[in-house]
Scaffold this active site. Structure first.
Site, PDB file in Angstrom:
ATOM      1  N   GLN A  40       0.867  -1.323   0.032  1.00  0.00           N
ATOM      2  CA  GLN A  40       0.039   0.027   0.127  1.00  0.00           C
ATOM      3  C   GLN A  40       0.681   1.279  -0.031  1.00  0.00           C
ATOM      4  OE1 GLN A  40      -3.532  -0.422  -0.366  1.00  0.00           O
ATOM      5  NE2 GLN A  40      -2.461  -2.189  -0.959  1.00  0.00           N
ATOM      6  N   HIS A  43       1.757   2.780  -3.425  1.00  0.00           N
ATOM      7  CA  HIS A  43       0.643   3.715  -4.092  1.00  0.00           C
ATOM      8  C   HIS A  43       0.767   5.131  -4.370  1.00  0.00           C
ATOM      9  CE1 HIS A  43      -2.752   0.991  -5.415  1.00  0.00           C
ATOM     10  NE2 HIS A  43      -2.949   0.455  -4.231  1.00  0.00           N
ATOM     11  N   GLU A  92      -8.875   1.585   6.056  1.00  0.00           N
ATOM     12  CA  GLU A  92      -9.456   1.130   4.620  1.00  0.00           C
ATOM     13  C   GLU A  92      -9.347  -0.521   4.292  1.00  0.00           C
ATOM     14  OE1 GLU A  92      -8.584   2.037  -0.280  1.00  0.00           O
ATOM     15  OE2 GLU A  92      -7.068   2.452   1.396  1.00  0.00           O
ATOM     16  N   HIS A  93      -8.069  -0.835   4.838  1.00  0.00           N
ATOM     17  CA  HIS A  93      -7.858  -2.305   4.559  1.00  0.00           C
ATOM     18  C   HIS A  93      -7.184  -2.937   5.899  1.00  0.00           C
ATOM     19  CE1 HIS A  93      -6.743  -0.588   0.563  1.00  0.00           C
ATOM     20  NE2 HIS A  93      -7.664  -1.435   0.013  1.00  0.00           N
ATOM     21  N   ASP A 108      -7.755  -6.880  -4.045  1.00  0.00           N
ATOM     22  CA  ASP A 108      -7.512  -5.582  -4.911  1.00  0.00           C
ATOM     23  C   ASP A 108      -7.838  -6.097  -6.340  1.00  0.00           C
ATOM     24  OD1 ASP A 108      -6.907  -3.528  -3.561  1.00  0.00           O
ATOM     25  OD2 ASP A 108      -4.518  -3.395  -3.874  1.00  0.00           O
ATOM     26  N   HIS A 111     -52.231  19.972   4.992  1.00  0.00           N
ATOM     27  CA  HIS A 111     -52.007  18.600   5.116  1.00  0.00           C
ATOM     28  C   HIS A 111     -53.476  18.018   5.545  1.00  0.00           C
ATOM     29  CE1 HIS A 111     -48.081  19.565   4.567  1.00  0.00           C
ATOM     30  NE2 HIS A 111     -47.530  18.308   4.780  1.00  0.00           N
TER      31      HIS A 111
END
Length: 424
Positions: A251, A254, A319-320, A353, A412
């Site tokens: 990761q 990235h 996230e992971h 992934d 109403h």
């Protein structure tokens, strides 16, 4: 990597998606220009930032075929199999509406309808992401979306990466635009002479894409504001240091802003992983990016007991999350907040992934506390349905009118009471 004794909850939360004033000013100018000038503005900004002036914004069928045929046959087969896995997983998420029968012939219901058109942003620039094509398109197709559009930045040669075009061909997507950045989001949201507007925009991108998505929300729907990638590994003394280090770096490579964290109950593992990360960095092709990520946003925390480590992970809401411990499935049951959970030694994050079938577009920046990864529900909307028979109306109209008047809404009350007798 710095090793720290875990004493309290830890946080990944970083104010990254908010951008700065200058970035926001640029994005708002791009959006305004595209809204006013359409294709002309898109061509201007594409030449300015991507280095080529597109005569045609839309990728031709010949370009799709050329790109798809340019990749290795085995890779094409792998992409095809991955697509099948992703489709099978997401098909389990599809839901139908329901009808609830009431007394006297009345009924209530819910209708689930696919969106008409969605725009799927596939990032480019630092790397090409055919997998993002699969992850964006397939749940939309499973949901029943009729018009699916891909927009992605091209290289200076004006071409999209062959892998991206191959993935699109495998899925049968033909409406593809060689447009990236904030101008792509503007084109999808507002429409231009070439691009018809969509109802929702999904997919990750850089800070300009994230800011643009935030700005157009309300004009269209969006999936989330995705930030840089994150991984947390929860491990004990049964984990192998070289494998954990490799997963952290998977990761970190990235983005310089990516975050990689190890939470462990083993001080020995912590030291070995720190050494392994440094060792593996020396041979990693994207070493410069990964090193910046590790130095700025990487960390190793040592907890006294597993319960503390689990609570720390829940406070991270990553996230992971990889769980490499004894009784990993039992540990996973105690995780409340994580975008994607990977259980056991052989469930390395890249498995999800690319191939297993789960979606890799996941909530970042601790938003896994309340958000989910991209799924079929993101591409549908739900309509409530009411059918009251005359008898059910007669039984309930006085109650409804009283409730309306309690709120001071006489109109109403009168709307309900106006029924119930023969009209001339």
């Amino acid at each position: 990597m710095k090793i720290t004794k875990l004493t309290k909850g830890i946080s990944l939360k970083r104010q990254l998606e908010s951008g700065n004033e200058e970035q926001l000013k640029v994005v708002r100018q791009v959006l305004a220009d595209v809204r006013a000038q359409g294709d002309t503005a898109i061509r201007f900004y594409t030449e300015k930032w991507d280095g080529f002036a597109p005569e045609n914004l839309r990728v031709t069928q010949e370009e799709i075929e050329e790109g798809a045929n340019a990749i290795d046959q085995q890779l094409y087969a792998d992409l095809t199999e991955a697509a099948q896995n992703i489709r099978h997983y997401h098909e389990q998420q599809k839901r139908s509406g329901y009808r609830l029968e009431l007394a006297n012939g009345s009924w209530l219901g819910q209708r689930i309808t696919a969106l008409d058109a969605v725009g799927l942003y596939v990032p480019g620039g630092i790397a090409a992401y055919p997998s993002s094509v699969l992850m964006n398109v397939i749940p939309a197709q499973v949901a029943g979306v009729k018009r699916i559009v891909i927009s992605s930045p091209a290289g200076r040669d004006g071409k999209l990466p062959p892998g991206v075009l191959a993935a699109a061909r495998i899925l049968g997507v033909e409406e593809i635009y060689k447009v990236g950045g904030a101008q792509a989001i503007a084109g999808l949201a507002y429409g231009t002479e070439t691009i018809s507007p969509v109802d929702k925009i999904t997919g990750p991108g850089n800070i300009f894409v994230a800011l643009a998505k935030r700005e157009v929300f309300g004009e269209v729907s969006i999936d989330m504001i995705a930030g840089p990638s994150e991984i947390a590994v929860l491990a004990d003394d049964t984990a192998f240091a070289d494998e954990v280090a490799a997963d952290l770096l998977s990761q970190a490579e990235h983005d310089q802003l990516a975050c990689a964290i190890l939470v462990t109950t083993s001080e020995q593992l912590a030291k070995k992983v720190a050494d392994e990360v440094e060792k593996q960095l020396t041979t990693l092709p994207r070493q410069e990016i990964a090193r910046a990520s590790i130095e700025n946003f990487g960390a190793i925390y040592v907890a006294e007991k597993m319960a503390d480590a689990i609570e720390a992970v829940n406070s991270l809401a990553p996230e992971h999350l990889e769980i490499v411990t004894k009784n990993a499935e039992a540990v996973a049951e105690q995780i409340r907040h994580a975008g994607g959970i990977f259980i056991g030694r052989y469930s390395s994050e890249p498995v999800g992934d690319y191939f297993a079938g789960t979606n890799h577009i996941l909530p970042t920046n601790s938003t896994a506390r309340f958000a989910s990864g991209l799924n079929v529900d993101d591409f549908v909307k739900k309509s409530s349905i009411v059918f009251y028979s005359e008898k059910t109306w007669a039984e309930n109209a006085p109650k409804i009118a009283r409730l309306a008047r309690m709120e001071g809404l006489e109109g109403h009350a009168r709307a309900v009471e106006s029924r119930g007798w023969e009209k001339e």
